[in-house]
Design an enzyme around this catalytic site. Structure first.
Site, PDB file in Angstrom:
ATOM      1  N   GLY A  12     -22.501  -3.045  -2.366  1.00  0.00           N
ATOM      2  CA  GLY A  12     -22.412  -3.070  -3.826  1.00  0.00           C
ATOM      3  C   GLY A  12     -23.762  -3.380  -4.452  1.00  0.00           C
ATOM      4  O   GLY A  12     -24.792  -3.426  -3.767  1.00  0.00           O
ATOM      5  N   THR A  37     -16.309   0.206  -4.966  1.00  0.00           N
ATOM      6  CA  THR A  37     -17.326   0.354  -6.029  1.00  0.00           C
ATOM      7  C   THR A  37     -18.739   0.403  -5.462  1.00  0.00           C
ATOM      8  O   THR A  37     -19.682   0.677  -6.200  1.00  0.00           O
ATOM      9  CB  THR A  37     -17.241  -0.800  -7.060  1.00  0.00           C
ATOM     10  OG1 THR A  37     -17.214  -2.042  -6.346  1.00  0.00           O
ATOM     11  CG2 THR A  37     -16.014  -0.675  -7.920  1.00  0.00           C
ATOM     12  N   GLY A  38     -18.869   0.109  -4.176  1.00  0.00           N
ATOM     13  CA  GLY A  38     -20.194   0.176  -3.566  1.00  0.00           C
ATOM     14  C   GLY A  38     -20.477   1.594  -3.110  1.00  0.00           C
ATOM     15  O   GLY A  38     -19.604   2.452  -3.159  1.00  0.00           O
ATOM     16  N   ASP A  58     -11.893  -3.159   5.066  1.00  0.00           N
ATOM     17  CA  ASP A  58     -11.314  -3.755   3.867  1.00  0.00           C
ATOM     18  C   ASP A  58     -11.068  -5.233   4.156  1.00  0.00           C
ATOM     19  O   ASP A  58     -10.340  -5.562   5.092  1.00  0.00           O
ATOM     20  CB  ASP A  58      -9.996  -3.017   3.558  1.00  0.00           C
ATOM     21  CG  ASP A  58      -9.438  -3.432   2.220  1.00  0.00           C
ATOM     22  OD1 ASP A  58      -9.460  -4.642   1.918  1.00  0.00           O
ATOM     23  OD2 ASP A  58      -8.974  -2.539   1.487  1.00  0.00           O
ATOM     24  N   ILE A  63     -10.661  -9.687  10.252  1.00  0.00           N
ATOM     25  CA  ILE A  63     -11.870  -9.145  10.872  1.00  0.00           C
ATOM     26  C   ILE A  63     -12.395 -10.169  11.878  1.00  0.00           C
ATOM     27  O   ILE A  63     -12.474 -11.351  11.561  1.00  0.00           O
ATOM     28  CB  ILE A  63     -12.934  -8.803   9.794  1.00  0.00           C
ATOM     29  CG1 ILE A  63     -14.231  -8.281  10.410  1.00  0.00           C
ATOM     30  CG2 ILE A  63     -13.247  -9.955   8.873  1.00  0.00           C
ATOM     31  CD1 ILE A  63     -14.258  -6.806  10.582  1.00  0.00           C
ATOM     32  N   LEU A  73     -18.890 -11.507  -0.964  1.00  0.00           N
ATOM     33  CA  LEU A  73     -19.110 -10.856  -2.263  1.00  0.00           C
ATOM     34  C   LEU A  73     -18.106  -9.741  -2.537  1.00  0.00           C
ATOM     35  O   LEU A  73     -18.140  -9.140  -3.615  1.00  0.00           O
ATOM     36  CB  LEU A  73     -20.529 -10.250  -2.311  1.00  0.00           C
ATOM     37  CG  LEU A  73     -21.670 -11.145  -2.808  1.00  0.00           C
ATOM     38  CD1 LEU A  73     -21.868 -12.350  -1.909  1.00  0.00           C
ATOM     39  CD2 LEU A  73     -22.962 -10.360  -2.893  1.00  0.00           C
ATOM     40  N   LYS A  91      -5.627  -9.204  -4.590  1.00  0.00           N
ATOM     41  CA  LYS A  91      -5.520  -9.267  -3.121  1.00  0.00           C
ATOM     42  C   LYS A  91      -6.905  -9.425  -2.497  1.00  0.00           C
ATOM     43  O   LYS A  91      -7.089 -10.167  -1.545  1.00  0.00           O
ATOM     44  CB  LYS A  91      -4.879  -7.993  -2.563  1.00  0.00           C
ATOM     45  CG  LYS A  91      -3.374  -7.935  -2.688  1.00  0.00           C
ATOM     46  CD  LYS A  91      -2.879  -6.656  -1.994  1.00  0.00           C
ATOM     47  CE  LYS A  91      -1.391  -6.480  -2.142  1.00  0.00           C
ATOM     48  NZ  LYS A  91      -0.957  -5.129  -1.755  1.00  0.00           N
ATOM     49  N   TYR A 145      -8.759 -10.660 -12.060  1.00  0.00           N
ATOM     50  CA  TYR A 145     -10.116 -11.019 -11.631  1.00  0.00           C
ATOM     51  C   TYR A 145     -10.342 -12.526 -11.781  1.00  0.00           C
ATOM     52  O   TYR A 145     -10.702 -13.206 -10.824  1.00  0.00           O
ATOM     53  CB  TYR A 145     -11.127 -10.238 -12.470  1.00  0.00           C
ATOM     54  CG  TYR A 145     -12.569 -10.452 -12.057  1.00  0.00           C
ATOM     55  CD1 TYR A 145     -13.091  -9.850 -10.916  1.00  0.00           C
ATOM     56  CD2 TYR A 145     -13.422 -11.245 -12.827  1.00  0.00           C
ATOM     57  CE1 TYR A 145     -14.425 -10.037 -10.543  1.00  0.00           C
ATOM     58  CE2 TYR A 145     -14.750 -11.432 -12.465  1.00  0.00           C
ATOM     59  CZ  TYR A 145     -15.246 -10.827 -11.324  1.00  0.00           C
ATOM     60  OH  TYR A 145     -16.563 -11.012 -10.971  1.00  0.00           O
TER      61      TYR A 145
HETATM   62  P1  NAD Z   1     -19.997  -4.323  -7.145  1.00  0.00           P
HETATM   63  O1  NAD Z   1     -18.725  -3.766  -7.617  1.00  0.00           O
HETATM   64  O2  NAD Z   1     -21.230  -3.488  -7.206  1.00  0.00           O
HETATM   65  O3  NAD Z   1     -19.875  -4.835  -5.639  1.00  0.00           O
HETATM   66  C1  NAD Z   1     -18.662  -5.229  -5.042  1.00  0.00           C
HETATM   67  C2  NAD Z   1     -18.647  -4.646  -3.631  1.00  0.00           C
HETATM   68  O4  NAD Z   1     -17.435  -5.076  -2.966  1.00  0.00           O
HETATM   69  C3  NAD Z   1     -18.613  -3.113  -3.624  1.00  0.00           C
HETATM   70  O5  NAD Z   1     -19.534  -2.626  -2.698  1.00  0.00           O
HETATM   71  C4  NAD Z   1     -17.176  -2.789  -3.232  1.00  0.00           C
HETATM   72  O6  NAD Z   1     -17.052  -1.532  -2.588  1.00  0.00           O
HETATM   73  C5  NAD Z   1     -16.847  -3.951  -2.321  1.00  0.00           C
HETATM   74  N1  NAD Z   1     -15.403  -4.202  -2.198  1.00  0.00           N
HETATM   75  C6  NAD Z   1     -14.480  -4.263  -3.184  1.00  0.00           C
HETATM   76  N2  NAD Z   1     -13.262  -4.513  -2.671  1.00  0.00           N
HETATM   77  C7  NAD Z   1     -13.420  -4.625  -1.325  1.00  0.00           C
HETATM   78  C8  NAD Z   1     -12.527  -4.860  -0.252  1.00  0.00           C
HETATM   79  N3  NAD Z   1     -11.225  -5.041  -0.450  1.00  0.00           N
HETATM   80  N4  NAD Z   1     -13.035  -4.895   1.010  1.00  0.00           N
HETATM   81  C9  NAD Z   1     -14.358  -4.693   1.231  1.00  0.00           C
HETATM   82  N5  NAD Z   1     -15.248  -4.456   0.249  1.00  0.00           N
HETATM   83  C10 NAD Z   1     -14.785  -4.421  -1.013  1.00  0.00           C
HETATM   84  O7  NAD Z   1     -20.218  -5.692  -7.962  1.00  0.00           O
HETATM   85  P2  NAD Z   1     -21.387  -6.762  -7.921  1.00  0.00           P
HETATM   86  O8  NAD Z   1     -21.863  -6.945  -9.294  1.00  0.00           O
HETATM   87  O9  NAD Z   1     -22.352  -6.455  -6.861  1.00  0.00           O
HETATM   88  O10 NAD Z   1     -20.579  -8.075  -7.537  1.00  0.00           O
HETATM   89  C11 NAD Z   1     -20.623  -8.648  -6.246  1.00  0.00           C
HETATM   90  C12 NAD Z   1     -19.857  -9.969  -6.263  1.00  0.00           C
HETATM   91  O11 NAD Z   1     -20.480 -10.869  -7.183  1.00  0.00           O
HETATM   92  C13 NAD Z   1     -18.402  -9.836  -6.675  1.00  0.00           C
HETATM   93  O12 NAD Z   1     -17.617 -10.720  -5.912  1.00  0.00           O
HETATM   94  C14 NAD Z   1     -18.420 -10.286  -8.119  1.00  0.00           C
HETATM   95  O13 NAD Z   1     -17.192 -10.806  -8.509  1.00  0.00           O
HETATM   96  C15 NAD Z   1     -19.519 -11.326  -8.097  1.00  0.00           C
HETATM   97  N6  NAD Z   1     -20.104 -11.490  -9.433  1.00  0.00           N
HETATM   98  C16 NAD Z   1     -20.952 -10.553  -9.936  1.00  0.00           C
HETATM   99  C17 NAD Z   1     -21.459 -10.728 -11.228  1.00  0.00           C
HETATM  100  C18 NAD Z   1     -22.411  -9.753 -11.841  1.00  0.00           C
HETATM  101  O14 NAD Z   1     -22.728  -9.904 -13.013  1.00  0.00           O
HETATM  102  N7  NAD Z   1     -22.953  -8.779 -11.159  1.00  0.00           N
HETATM  103  C19 NAD Z   1     -21.076 -11.843 -11.996  1.00  0.00           C
HETATM  104  C20 NAD Z   1     -20.186 -12.749 -11.439  1.00  0.00           C
HETATM  105  C21 NAD Z   1     -19.715 -12.573 -10.157  1.00  0.00           C
HETATM  106  N1  UDP Z   2      -8.921 -14.366  10.544  1.00  0.00           N
HETATM  107  C1  UDP Z   2      -9.832 -13.343  10.637  1.00  0.00           C
HETATM  108  N2  UDP Z   2     -10.859 -13.448  11.534  1.00  0.00           N
HETATM  109  C2  UDP Z   2     -11.011 -14.535  12.325  1.00  0.00           C
HETATM  110  C3  UDP Z   2     -10.079 -15.585  12.207  1.00  0.00           C
HETATM  111  C4  UDP Z   2      -9.048 -15.462  11.306  1.00  0.00           C
HETATM  112  O1  UDP Z   2      -9.756 -12.349   9.925  1.00  0.00           O
HETATM  113  O2  UDP Z   2     -11.964 -14.557  13.112  1.00  0.00           O
HETATM  114  C5  UDP Z   2      -7.830 -14.227   9.579  1.00  0.00           C
HETATM  115  C6  UDP Z   2      -6.481 -14.453  10.213  1.00  0.00           C
HETATM  116  O3  UDP Z   2      -5.942 -13.202  10.583  1.00  0.00           O
HETATM  117  C7  UDP Z   2      -5.692 -15.115   9.135  1.00  0.00           C
HETATM  118  C8  UDP Z   2      -6.706 -15.663   8.165  1.00  0.00           C
HETATM  119  O4  UDP Z   2      -7.982 -15.251   8.629  1.00  0.00           O
HETATM  120  O5  UDP Z   2      -4.908 -14.160   8.456  1.00  0.00           O
HETATM  121  C9  UDP Z   2      -6.703 -17.147   8.046  1.00  0.00           C
HETATM  122  O6  UDP Z   2      -6.962 -17.716   9.300  1.00  0.00           O
HETATM  123  P1  UDP Z   2      -6.415 -19.140   9.680  1.00  0.00           P
HETATM  124  O7  UDP Z   2      -6.849 -19.444  11.058  1.00  0.00           O
HETATM  125  O8  UDP Z   2      -6.772 -20.136   8.634  1.00  0.00           O
HETATM  126  O9  UDP Z   2      -4.853 -18.963   9.521  1.00  0.00           O
HETATM  127  P2  UDP Z   2      -3.685 -18.593  10.495  1.00  0.00           P
HETATM  128  O10 UDP Z   2      -4.213 -17.580  11.481  1.00  0.00           O
HETATM  129  O11 UDP Z   2      -3.333 -19.895  11.113  1.00  0.00           O
HETATM  130  O12 UDP Z   2      -2.673 -18.059   9.564  1.00  0.00           O
END
Ligand code: NAD
Ligand code: UDP
Ligand code: UDP
Length: 314
Positions: A12, A37-38, A58, A63, A73, A91, A145
């Site tokens: 991003g 959005t990246g 995601d 992971i 971020l 989510k 948000y």
């Molecule tokens: P951006 O939208 O350019 O970057 C967000 C990145 O997260 C993108 O690359 C997007 O593809 C990725 N992403 C979204 N959902 C995802 C998911 N489920 N799994 C994996 N990747 C996912 O925005 P940004 O401005 O670069 O913001 C980055 C972070 O900083 C965000 O968490 C935002 O809330 C925070 N932030 C930014 C600002 C700002 O003014 N730029 C202000 C406050 C907070």
């Molecule tokens: N998790 C992950 N990577 C890791 C360890 C945990 O993505 O290396 C995830 C895991 O699947 C869980 C969440 O992180 O859904 C929270 O982990 P935690 O150990 O706190 O909770 P639990 O597994 O006991 O629900």
């Protein structure tokens, strides 16, 4: 010391600048992104660098990696994009924080959460200090948000208290600069792109609402300083530029600096649009010896230069 570092949302706007800095400093960087959005263009220059790895993933899904530090971020940040699929947005903040924290707990990594000035909502305290609990609508169109980010802060604190996870929280105020997407929808990129295309400049409301704009390099420097602090410093710490401007002033500056003939037009103000915002950055000065160095005019010029060199959609 060379660290293995995960940057979620690394493709991003902010994440890609952070990856650049971390790779430059010689760290091993894993950039995780689902490209909502990246975009790959933001990090394409890093592909092939032995210190850089790109992972399409995601963060709402678990992971498993081995890392020393995590910068969390991942989350769309522009109102247009986070309201496109609000359920996915919350989510991403909540389940993303849980997965990133589960990972941090398992591998004993330090995790930094990119929180936001939005946790203050439409603030009644001005400027906003970290002690302020905020004034957030829990059921409005921005709630996915704002409340997602508030919940992420809560989850961070609970993993810290309950499991001893090393955490850091920064509350980022409006940040702008090169690599904002052309269609990002946030105000600085919108105004610059409109001015360069000769389209009308769209002010929402009467333009009297204020924001404080921080240039990306300053912000990334603050994030890196926060990660470098000792374990007992967890925040939250505000990061932003206290220079406060009305949206009308911003539009006028962009028009002047681009020498554009675009007209200003007024559109309805979106629901729950905060009327004012300005960070109190005393804590960041004390703890991180940090403050912004680039003023709005210089930052806008750098950003305008970036967009001029892009092939903008006609
Ligand atoms: P951006 O939208 O350019 O970057 C967000 C990145 O997260 C993108 O690359 C997007 O593809 C990725 N992403 C979204 N959902 C995802 C998911 N489920 N799994 C994996 N990747 C996912 O925005 P940004 O401005 O670069 O913001 C980055 C972070 O900083 C965000 O968490 C935002 O809330 C925070 N932030 C930014 C600002 C700002 O003014 N730029 C202000 C406050 C907070
Ligand atoms: N998790 C992950 N990577 C890791 C360890 C945990 O993505 O290396 C995830 C895991 O699947 C869980 C969440 O992180 O859904 C929270 O982990 P935690 O150990 O706190 O909770 P639990 O597994 O006991 O629900
Ligand atoms: N805004 C505007 N015109 C635009 C985009 C945004 O007037 O084309 C306004 C928006 O209503 C808000 C301010 O600019 O008052 C900042 O909006 P942005 O989406 O950048 O961020 P946020 O509201 O989350 O601070």
């Amino acid at each position: 010391m060379k660290n293995r570092i995960l940057v979620t949302g690394g493709a991003g706007f902010l994440g890609s600048h952070l990856c650049d800095r971390l790779v430059q400093e010689g760290h091993d960087v894993i950039c995780l992104d689902n490209f909502f959005t990246g975009n790959k263009g933001n990090i394409s220059h890093l592909i092939g660098n032995p210190n850089f790895e790109l992972l399409r993933h995601d963060i709402t899904m678990p992971i498993y990696l081995e890392v020393d530090q995590i910068f969390n971020l991942a989350c769309p940040a522009s109102p247009v994009h986070y309201q496109y699929n609000p359920i996915k947005t919350i989510k991403t903040s909540v389940m993303g924080a849980i997965n990133a924290l589960g990972l941090a707990k398992r591998v004993r990594a330090t995790i930094l959460q990119a929180s936001t000035s939005e946790v203050y909502g439409d603030p009644e305290m001005h400027p906003q200090k970290e002690e302020y609990w905020g004034h957030v609508n829990p059921i409005g169109i921005r709630s996915c948000y704002d409340e997602g980010k508030r919940a992420a802060e809560c989850i961070m604190m609970d993993y810290h208290r309950q499991n001893g996870v090393k955490i850091k929280i920064v509350r980022i105020f409006n940040t702008y600069g090169p690599r904002m997407a052309e269609e990002d929808g946030r105000v600085v990129s919108n105004f610059i792109v409109q001015a360069l295309r000769g389209e009308d400049i769209t002010i929402y409301g009467d333009g009297s609402q204020t924001r404080s704009f921080c240039y990306v390099d300053d912000l990334v420097d603050g994030i890196i300083r926060m990660m470098a602090t000792s374990d007992e410093i967890i925040g939250p710490v505000n990061l932003g530029n206290p220079g406060e401007f009305t949206i009308l002033q911003l539009a006028e500056s962009v028009l002047r600096l681009t020498d554009s003939k675009s007209k200003i037009i007024y559109k309805p103000l979106p629901q729950d649009d905060p009327t004012q915002r300005q960070p109190d950055i005393k804590l960041a000065k004390e703890l991180l010896n940090w403050g912004p160095g680039i003023n709005l005019e210089d930052g806008l010029l750098k950003t305008i230069h970036y967009f001029k060199n892009l092939k903008l959609r006609p």
